[in-house]
Design a protein around this motif. Structure first.
Motif, short mmCIF file in Angstrom:
data_model
loop_
_atom_site.label_atom_id
_atom_site.label_comp_id
_atom_site.label_asym_id
_atom_site.label_seq_id
_atom_site.Cartn_x
_atom_site.Cartn_y
_atom_site.Cartn_z
N UNK A 124 0.63 -1.42 -0.34
CA UNK A 124 0.44 -0.26 0.21
C UNK A 124 0.90 1.56 -0.01
N UNK A 125 0.33 2.06 -0.62
CA UNK A 125 1.27 3.58 -0.13
C UNK A 125 0.75 3.88 0.60
N UNK A 126 1.86 5.10 1.04
CA UNK A 126 1.83 5.85 2.30
C UNK A 126 0.77 7.28 1.98
N UNK A 127 0.70 7.43 0.82
CA UNK A 127 -0.07 9.26 0.40
C UNK A 127 -0.10 9.05 -0.33
N UNK A 128 -1.10 9.80 -0.96
CA UNK A 128 -1.83 9.84 -2.52
C UNK A 128 -0.65 10.40 -3.15
N UNK A 129 -1.00 10.04 -4.72
CA UNK A 129 -0.24 10.04 -5.50
C UNK A 129 1.43 10.04 -5.54
N UNK A 130 2.11 9.98 -3.54
CA UNK A 130 3.52 9.10 -3.77
C UNK A 130 4.28 10.95 -3.14
N UNK A 131 3.66 11.26 -2.99
CA UNK A 131 4.21 12.82 -2.63
C UNK A 131 2.87 13.33 -1.64
N UNK A 132 2.17 12.88 -1.30
CA UNK A 132 1.22 13.89 -0.51
C UNK A 132 1.49 14.11 1.00
N UNK A 133 2.22 15.29 1.54
CA UNK A 133 2.18 15.55 2.54
C UNK A 133 1.34 14.52 3.62
N UNK A 134 0.07 14.30 3.40
CA UNK A 134 -0.74 13.89 4.50
C UNK A 134 -1.08 12.22 3.98
N UNK A 135 -0.60 11.61 5.30
CA UNK A 135 -0.55 9.96 4.96
C UNK A 135 -1.96 9.41 4.64
N UNK A 136 -2.15 8.40 4.12
CA UNK A 136 -3.51 7.29 3.97
C UNK A 136 -4.08 6.60 4.71
N UNK A 137 -5.36 5.93 4.20
CA UNK A 137 -6.05 5.01 5.98
C UNK A 137 -4.92 4.51 6.04
N UNK A 156 10.32 10.29 1.23
CA UNK A 156 9.30 11.15 2.19
C UNK A 156 9.64 12.27 2.50
N UNK A 157 9.50 13.19 2.49
CA UNK A 157 9.87 14.61 2.23
C UNK A 157 10.15 15.26 3.71
N UNK A 158 9.05 15.26 4.40
CA UNK A 158 8.75 16.06 5.21
C UNK A 158 9.30 15.23 6.93
N UNK A 159 9.81 15.24 7.33
CA UNK A 159 9.93 14.65 8.81
C UNK A 159 8.37 13.68 9.68
N UNK A 160 7.48 15.08 9.24
CA UNK A 160 6.35 15.04 10.13
C UNK A 160 5.47 14.02 9.36
N UNK A 161 5.33 13.64 8.14
CA UNK A 161 4.85 12.72 7.97
C UNK A 161 5.38 11.97 7.61
N UNK A 163 6.65 10.71 9.98
CA UNK A 163 7.02 10.10 11.36
C UNK A 163 5.00 9.72 11.15
N UNK A 164 4.50 9.99 11.20
CA UNK A 164 2.61 10.19 11.32
C UNK A 164 3.03 7.76 10.75
N UNK A 165 3.52 8.66 9.20
CA UNK A 165 3.30 7.23 8.39
C UNK A 165 3.80 5.66 9.59
N UNK A 166 5.46 6.03 9.87
CA UNK A 166 5.79 4.77 10.94
C UNK A 166 4.61 4.50 12.17
N UNK A 167 4.05 5.58 13.18
CA UNK A 167 2.97 5.53 14.00
C UNK A 167 2.38 4.72 12.99
N UNK A 168 1.55 5.22 12.61
CA UNK A 168 0.62 4.31 11.71
C UNK A 168 0.70 2.96 11.67
N UNK A 169 1.96 2.52 10.86
CA UNK A 169 2.25 1.11 10.91
C UNK A 169 2.42 0.39 11.58
N UNK A 170 3.36 1.20 13.15
CA UNK A 170 3.60 0.57 13.86
C UNK A 170 2.23 0.01 14.82
#
Length: 429
Positions: A124-137, A156-161, A163-170
């Motif tokens: 699954x992709x982390x975020x829309x278009x592989x570039x969006x800063x907001x992670x998917x579901x 993934x260009x921003x640390x905040x994105x 971090x959100x992705x890692x938190x959700x994946x974990x």
């Protein structure tokens, strides 16, 4: 009605030793393994001296469908995988639409099931278009069967994105797989920044684009506890960072691709885009480092990063050509020829890197042994007869590899997926 297939006098790896065995397959399962089997079977394959392995596993492949079927399709890519000896492939989400939403993911899953001749595990992709800063579901994607999450092809260009992705994946107990590349350090580069890029007059990509983002991600992985997996690691600094992270208890695994083990920037002698890939071929010291990292366990596995493109996309200059190399039909063969035959690695090590390690790291449903009770996902290789890699033999649509013309060993003779023939070489078996 049951069907049976008997392999006579094949070589298999048991407890790191190569032994000769007869192997009986009944329907989709291995039902007998012994030094000699005196049984009747529907088909008998006299394979004296050939190597029978559990099917290879590629944790990083691109099948391009939907959206880029002119490069590859699930059907052509999976047939190519079977020709390479692979029975399970994890398919990347660089697609159109990107499987960042549940509906897009389920569409890809359905296509994989309908068209694939090997087992296909879908990212699954982390975020829309592989570039969006907001992670998917990510929880919804995990529930639908996503084996892991990645924006492969884009860092993934921003640390905040991240971090959100890692938190959700974990939270859903899935690996987070990173294409580490800080775009601010790429600056239009098309090959590794160094002496060779200067000689060729081509813009270079600073190796720090990989290692700097990797260092950031490792700190985030430590904070979140996620299983963080580094895709196509390529620099000596990255090897050192992963080694240090493992020593400090960070849950990190890493892969390396065959081309980074076997080639470096000195192999680029002209403006030949068959050598254009991302990450780029690095300096000789980097190649030495990734080989050492693979041998000492810092790097866990080999992944092909099979990235097919059309001929037109690779016939251009480095500037303007697509990044990527096809490899799923040649990876085992190249590594057996260049690592195992010269004694750099053992056959058991190679099979661990291309089978057991990705299965364990990603908790895949795939066999790791040729043993009674295991699913008959099997590959038969001829290790003795040399053959030349020829573009016209490829089952992939992509022929974009600089290894065409090379003589190698380990040609695939037969691939079984759940006991069914997914690939068979021409001629008698």
């Amino acid at each position: 009605m049951m069907t049976t297939l008997l392999f006579k006098q094949v070589q298999i790896v048991e407890a790191d030793q190569v032994v000769t065995r007869d192997v009986l397959v009944t329907d989709d399962t291995i039902t007998a393994v012994a030094p000699q089997l005196d049984v009747t079977a529907d088909r008998v394959i006299q394979a004296t001296g050939q190597l029978l392995t559990p099917g290879l596993v590629d944790i990083h492949g691109h099948f391009r469908e939907p959206g880029f079927e002119y490069k590859e399709t699930i059907a052509t890519g999976s047939r190519a995988a079977a020709r390479g000896g692979f029975t399970t492939v994890a398919a990347m989400p660089n697609l159109n639409p990107v499987p960042a939403t549940l509906s897009a993911f389920e569409t890809v899953q359905a296509r994989n099931q309908a068209s694939g001749v090997v087992h296909i595990a879908q990212y699954g992709a982390i975020s829309e278009g592989l570039t969006a800063d907001e992670i998917g579901d990510l929880p919804a994607l995990a529930a639908a069967g996503a084996i892991a999450f990645t924006n492969d092809g884009k860092g993934v260009q921003t640390a905040a994105t991240m971090l959100d992705a890692m938190t959700a994946a974990a939270k859903v107990n899935r690996p987070l797989v990173a294409h580490v590349e800080d775009e601010s350090l790429v600056k239009g580069g098309v090959m590794n920044l160094g002496a060779r890029s200067a000689e060729l007059g081509l813009p270079g990509i600073n190796p720090l684009a990989e290692s700097a983002q990797l260092a950031r991600d490792l700190m985030l992985a430590q904070a979140t506890g996620v299983h963080y997996h580094v895709a196509h690691l390529s620099t000596k600094e990255s090897v050192a960072l992963v080694r240090l992270a493992k020593q400090n208890g960070i849950h990190v695994t890493a892969e390396v691709s065959p081309h980074h083990l076997l080639l470096d920037e000195t192999d680029i002698t002209g403006d030949d885009a068959l050598f254009k890939m991302n990450p780029p071929l690095r300096a000789p010291a980097d190649r030495v480092a990734v080989i050492a990292g693979l041998l000492d366990g810092t790097i866990d596995m080999v992944a092909t990063d099979h990235a097919p493109h059309s001929v037109a996309e690779k016939e251009r200059s480095f500037i303007g050509a697509a990044f990527g190399i096809t490899g799923i039909e040649t990876s085992f063969q190249l590594l057996y020829t260049h690592l195992v035959k010269p004694g750099i690695a053992t056959l058991a090590q190679l099979l661990t890197w291309m089978n057991a390690a990705p299965i364990d790291a990603f908790r895949l449903d795939a066999p790791k042994r040729v043993a009674v009770g295991e699913r008959a996902d099997l590959a038969l290789f001829d290790l003795e007869t040399p053959y030349q890699i020829n573009a016209q033999d490829f089952l992939s649509k992509g022929v974009n590899t600089p290894f065409i013309g090379e003589v190698v060993y380990g040609q695939t003779q037969l691939t079984l997926v759940a006991g069914k023939i997914a690939y068979q070489a021409e001629g008698e078996l």
